[in-house]
Every structure is written in C-alpha cells, then in structure tokens.
Design a protein around this motif. Structure first.
Motif, PDB file in Angstrom:
ATOM      1  N   VAL A  29      -4.974 -54.696  -2.029  1.00 52.07           N
ATOM      2  CA  VAL A  29      -5.919 -55.699  -2.535  1.00 52.07           C
ATOM      3  C   VAL A  29      -6.442 -55.294  -3.914  1.00 52.07           C
ATOM      4  CG1 VAL A  29      -8.199 -56.724  -2.143  1.00 52.07           C
ATOM      5  CG2 VAL A  29      -6.567 -56.570  -0.272  1.00 52.07           C
ATOM      6  N   ILE A  30      -6.775 -54.027  -4.080  1.00 54.45           N
ATOM      7  CA  ILE A  30      -7.248 -53.539  -5.377  1.00 54.45           C
ATOM      8  C   ILE A  30      -6.155 -53.681  -6.430  1.00 54.45           C
ATOM      9  CG2 ILE A  30      -7.941 -51.452  -6.631  1.00 54.45           C
ATOM     10  CD1 ILE A  30      -9.457 -50.621  -4.086  1.00 54.45           C
ATOM     11  N   ILE A  32      -3.620 -55.875  -6.499  1.00 54.29           N
ATOM     12  CA  ILE A  32      -3.442 -57.293  -6.828  1.00 54.29           C
ATOM     13  C   ILE A  32      -4.599 -57.782  -7.700  1.00 54.29           C
ATOM     14  CG2 ILE A  32      -3.421 -59.614  -5.816  1.00 54.29           C
ATOM     15  CD1 ILE A  32      -1.851 -58.377  -3.455  1.00 54.29           C
ATOM     16  N   ASN A  33      -5.811 -57.375  -7.368  1.00 60.20           N
ATOM     17  CA  ASN A  33      -6.973 -57.766  -8.158  1.00 60.20           C
ATOM     18  C   ASN A  33      -6.868 -57.213  -9.583  1.00 60.20           C
ATOM     19  OD1 ASN A  33      -9.479 -58.894  -8.753  1.00 60.20           O
ATOM     20  ND2 ASN A  33     -10.566 -57.055  -8.101  1.00 60.20           N
ATOM     21  N   SER A  34      -6.455 -55.973  -9.722  1.00 56.47           N
ATOM     22  CA  SER A  34      -6.307 -55.368 -11.051  1.00 56.47           C
ATOM     23  C   SER A  34      -5.239 -56.089 -11.871  1.00 56.47           C
ATOM     24  CB  SER A  34      -5.941 -53.894 -10.926  1.00 56.47           C
ATOM     25  OG  SER A  34      -6.958 -53.193 -10.273  1.00 56.47           O
ATOM     26  N   PHE A  36      -4.297 -59.184 -11.549  1.00 51.70           N
ATOM     27  CA  PHE A  36      -4.832 -60.498 -11.887  1.00 51.70           C
ATOM     28  C   PHE A  36      -5.791 -60.407 -13.076  1.00 51.70           C
ATOM     29  CE2 PHE A  36      -8.014 -63.861 -11.244  1.00 51.70           C
ATOM     30  CZ  PHE A  36      -7.185 -64.966 -11.368  1.00 51.70           C
ATOM     31  N   LEU A  37      -6.699 -59.430 -13.044  1.00 55.23           N
ATOM     32  CA  LEU A  37      -7.651 -59.270 -14.143  1.00 55.23           C
ATOM     33  C   LEU A  37      -6.948 -58.884 -15.446  1.00 55.23           C
ATOM     34  CD1 LEU A  37     -10.584 -57.453 -12.323  1.00 55.23           C
ATOM     35  CD2 LEU A  37     -10.487 -59.831 -13.072  1.00 55.23           C
TER      36      LEU A  37
END
Length: 83
Positions: A29-30, A32-34, A36-37
C-alpha cells in the motif's frame, strides 16, 4: 492441547505468515501510494516546464517580430539607389 490442529508447526510457517502478511500488505500500500504521489508530482513539474517553454517561445517570437518590424521600417525609409 486446546486445538485439534497444530497451527504452530516446527518450521514456523504459520506464525511467519501471520506476522509477515500484514506487513507485506502495508508495504505494498505504501509503495502504490508513493508511486501515485510521484506520478502526480512528475506531471505537475512537466506541465510547469511546458508552460515555461511555451512562454519563452512566445516571448522569442514577439522579440523577433518586433525586430523585423523595426528592421523593415528602417529599410523602407531609405531611398533606393539610383544608377
């Protein structure tokens, strides 16, 4: 024994899955979030670069157009040479 099956086997597979599965999920999750950002940031930077390049090109074309106007008006005020 309190359970009919031996969950805590000698190799420790069950306990390692119980500890590592949530950690691996959180890490994914971290990640994928990174990603995306970072993609949003990259897009914002590229948009700013394109706008800056377009503005610079527009300013260059204005300068060259202004230079041609002053240059052509100076040439038109000269009298042609007579032979």
């Amino acid at each position: 024994l309190f359970a009919g099956q031996a969950y805590f086997d000698p190799s420790g597979f069950f306990i390692s899955v119980m500890y590592s599965a949530p950690l691996i999920f959180i890490a994914i999750v971290i990640l994928i979030n990174s990603l995306f950002l970072m993609s949003e940031l990259l897009i914002a930077i590229k948009v700013r670069d394109f706008k800056k390049a377009a503005k610079a090109k527009k300013n260059r074309s204005k300068k060259t157009a202004a230079g041609k106007k002053t240059g052509s008006s100076a040439n038109s005020s000269k009298k042609p040479k007579s032979e």
